[in-house]
Design a protein around this motif. Structure first.
Motif, PDB file in Angstrom:
ATOM      1  N   LYS A  68       0.755  -1.296  -0.122  1.00 47.52           N
ATOM      2  CA  LYS A  68       0.045  -0.173  -0.085  1.00 47.52           C
ATOM      3  C   LYS A  68       0.832   1.194  -0.246  1.00 47.52           C
ATOM      4  O   LYS A  68       2.105   1.200   0.460  1.00 47.52           O
ATOM      5  N   PRO A  69       0.382   2.418  -0.604  1.00 46.01           N
ATOM      6  CA  PRO A  69       1.109   3.661  -0.457  1.00 46.01           C
ATOM      7  C   PRO A  69       1.611   3.750   0.861  1.00 46.01           C
ATOM      8  O   PRO A  69       0.966   3.751   1.864  1.00 46.01           O
TER       9      PRO A  69
ATOM     10  N   SER B 258       2.419   7.013   1.938  1.00 44.83           N
ATOM     11  CA  SER B 258       1.780   8.164   2.006  1.00 44.83           C
ATOM     12  C   SER B 258       0.770   8.625   1.143  1.00 44.83           C
ATOM     13  O   SER B 258       0.808   8.019   0.072  1.00 44.83           O
ATOM     14  N   THR B 259       0.169   9.780   1.277  1.00 40.41           N
ATOM     15  CA  THR B 259      -0.759  10.350   0.111  1.00 40.41           C
ATOM     16  C   THR B 259      -0.076  10.869  -1.066  1.00 40.41           C
ATOM     17  O   THR B 259      -0.764  10.987  -2.022  1.00 40.41           O
ATOM     18  N   THR B 260       1.372  11.327  -0.807  1.00 39.62           N
ATOM     19  CA  THR B 260       2.101  11.492  -1.930  1.00 39.62           C
ATOM     20  C   THR B 260       2.769  10.466  -2.592  1.00 39.62           C
ATOM     21  O   THR B 260       3.597   9.896  -1.883  1.00 39.62           O
ATOM     22  N   LEU B 261       2.290  10.158  -3.937  1.00 41.84           N
ATOM     23  CA  LEU B 261       2.779   8.761  -4.311  1.00 41.84           C
ATOM     24  C   LEU B 261       4.212   9.026  -5.056  1.00 41.84           C
ATOM     25  O   LEU B 261       4.252   9.889  -5.852  1.00 41.84           O
TER      26      LEU B 261
ATOM     27  N   GLU C 165       4.949   3.670  -6.500  1.00 39.73           N
ATOM     28  CA  GLU C 165       3.734   3.510  -6.386  1.00 39.73           C
ATOM     29  C   GLU C 165       3.156   3.845  -7.801  1.00 39.73           C
ATOM     30  O   GLU C 165       2.153   3.021  -8.083  1.00 39.73           O
ATOM     31  N   LYS C 166       3.533   4.796  -8.256  1.00 44.43           N
ATOM     32  CA  LYS C 166       2.743   5.202  -9.508  1.00 44.43           C
ATOM     33  C   LYS C 166       3.150   4.368 -10.763  1.00 44.43           C
ATOM     34  O   LYS C 166       2.174   4.115 -11.450  1.00 44.43           O
TER      35      LYS C 166
END
Ligand SMILES: [Fe+2]
Length: 145
Positions: free
Chosen positions: A40-41, A43-46, A50-51
């Motif tokens: 899972k990521p 943080s909220t900033t990928l 993650e991308k």
């Protein structure tokens, strides 16, 4: 929610281990609970990893193939397209409806994009896509139909 892994083929099941693996056919005893297997990521900033791995799900309401009531779901890995080379590629993209397994799309490297599509009979529920990268493991995304 629990996550179970088939030790033989790597298939993922949610909530409970099935009597028989729907992908390779082995019995329940071959499944082990693996709470953290799906990444899972952080943080909220990928970031770039993650991308490149989190599936992007697009629900297409209109279907050209089955016009009499069909919900198309398109999945692409990821926001930045993941490589499909022999050394590093997306092995499969699996689909779940309300956490129940519905489809397995196996991909070979080189000739295809890391993407898959389904033609759903269901028109409501939660659709989950889980992808498996040969080097970086399992990643998932969810959307409501
Ligand atoms: Fe990867």
């Amino acid at each position: 929610m629990k996550t179970f892994l088939c030790k033989v083929c790597g298939h993922i099941e949610f909530n409970a281990a099935p009597d028989k693996c729907p992908v390779c056919g082995v019995t329940k005893e071959n499944f082990i609970e693996q709470p953290d297997i799906i990444k899972k990521p952080g943080s909220t900033t990928l970031g770039e990893p993650e991308k490149k791995h989190i599936p992007t799900i697009i629900v297409v309401r209109k279907c050209g193939l089955i016009p009499e009531g069909c919900v198309d779901v398109h999945v692409k890995v990821g926001e930045i397209e993941h490589p499909m080379q022999k050394e590093h590629y997306i092995m499969n993209i699996d689909f779940y409806l309300d956490k129940k397994y519905i489809a397995h799309v196996a991909l070979a490297p080189e000739s295809v994009h890391p993407a898959a599509a389904l033609h759903l009979k269901a028109n409501s529920g939660t659709l989950t896509a889980v992808e498996r990268c040969n080097l970086h493991g399992y990643w998932m995304a969810e959307t409501s139909l």
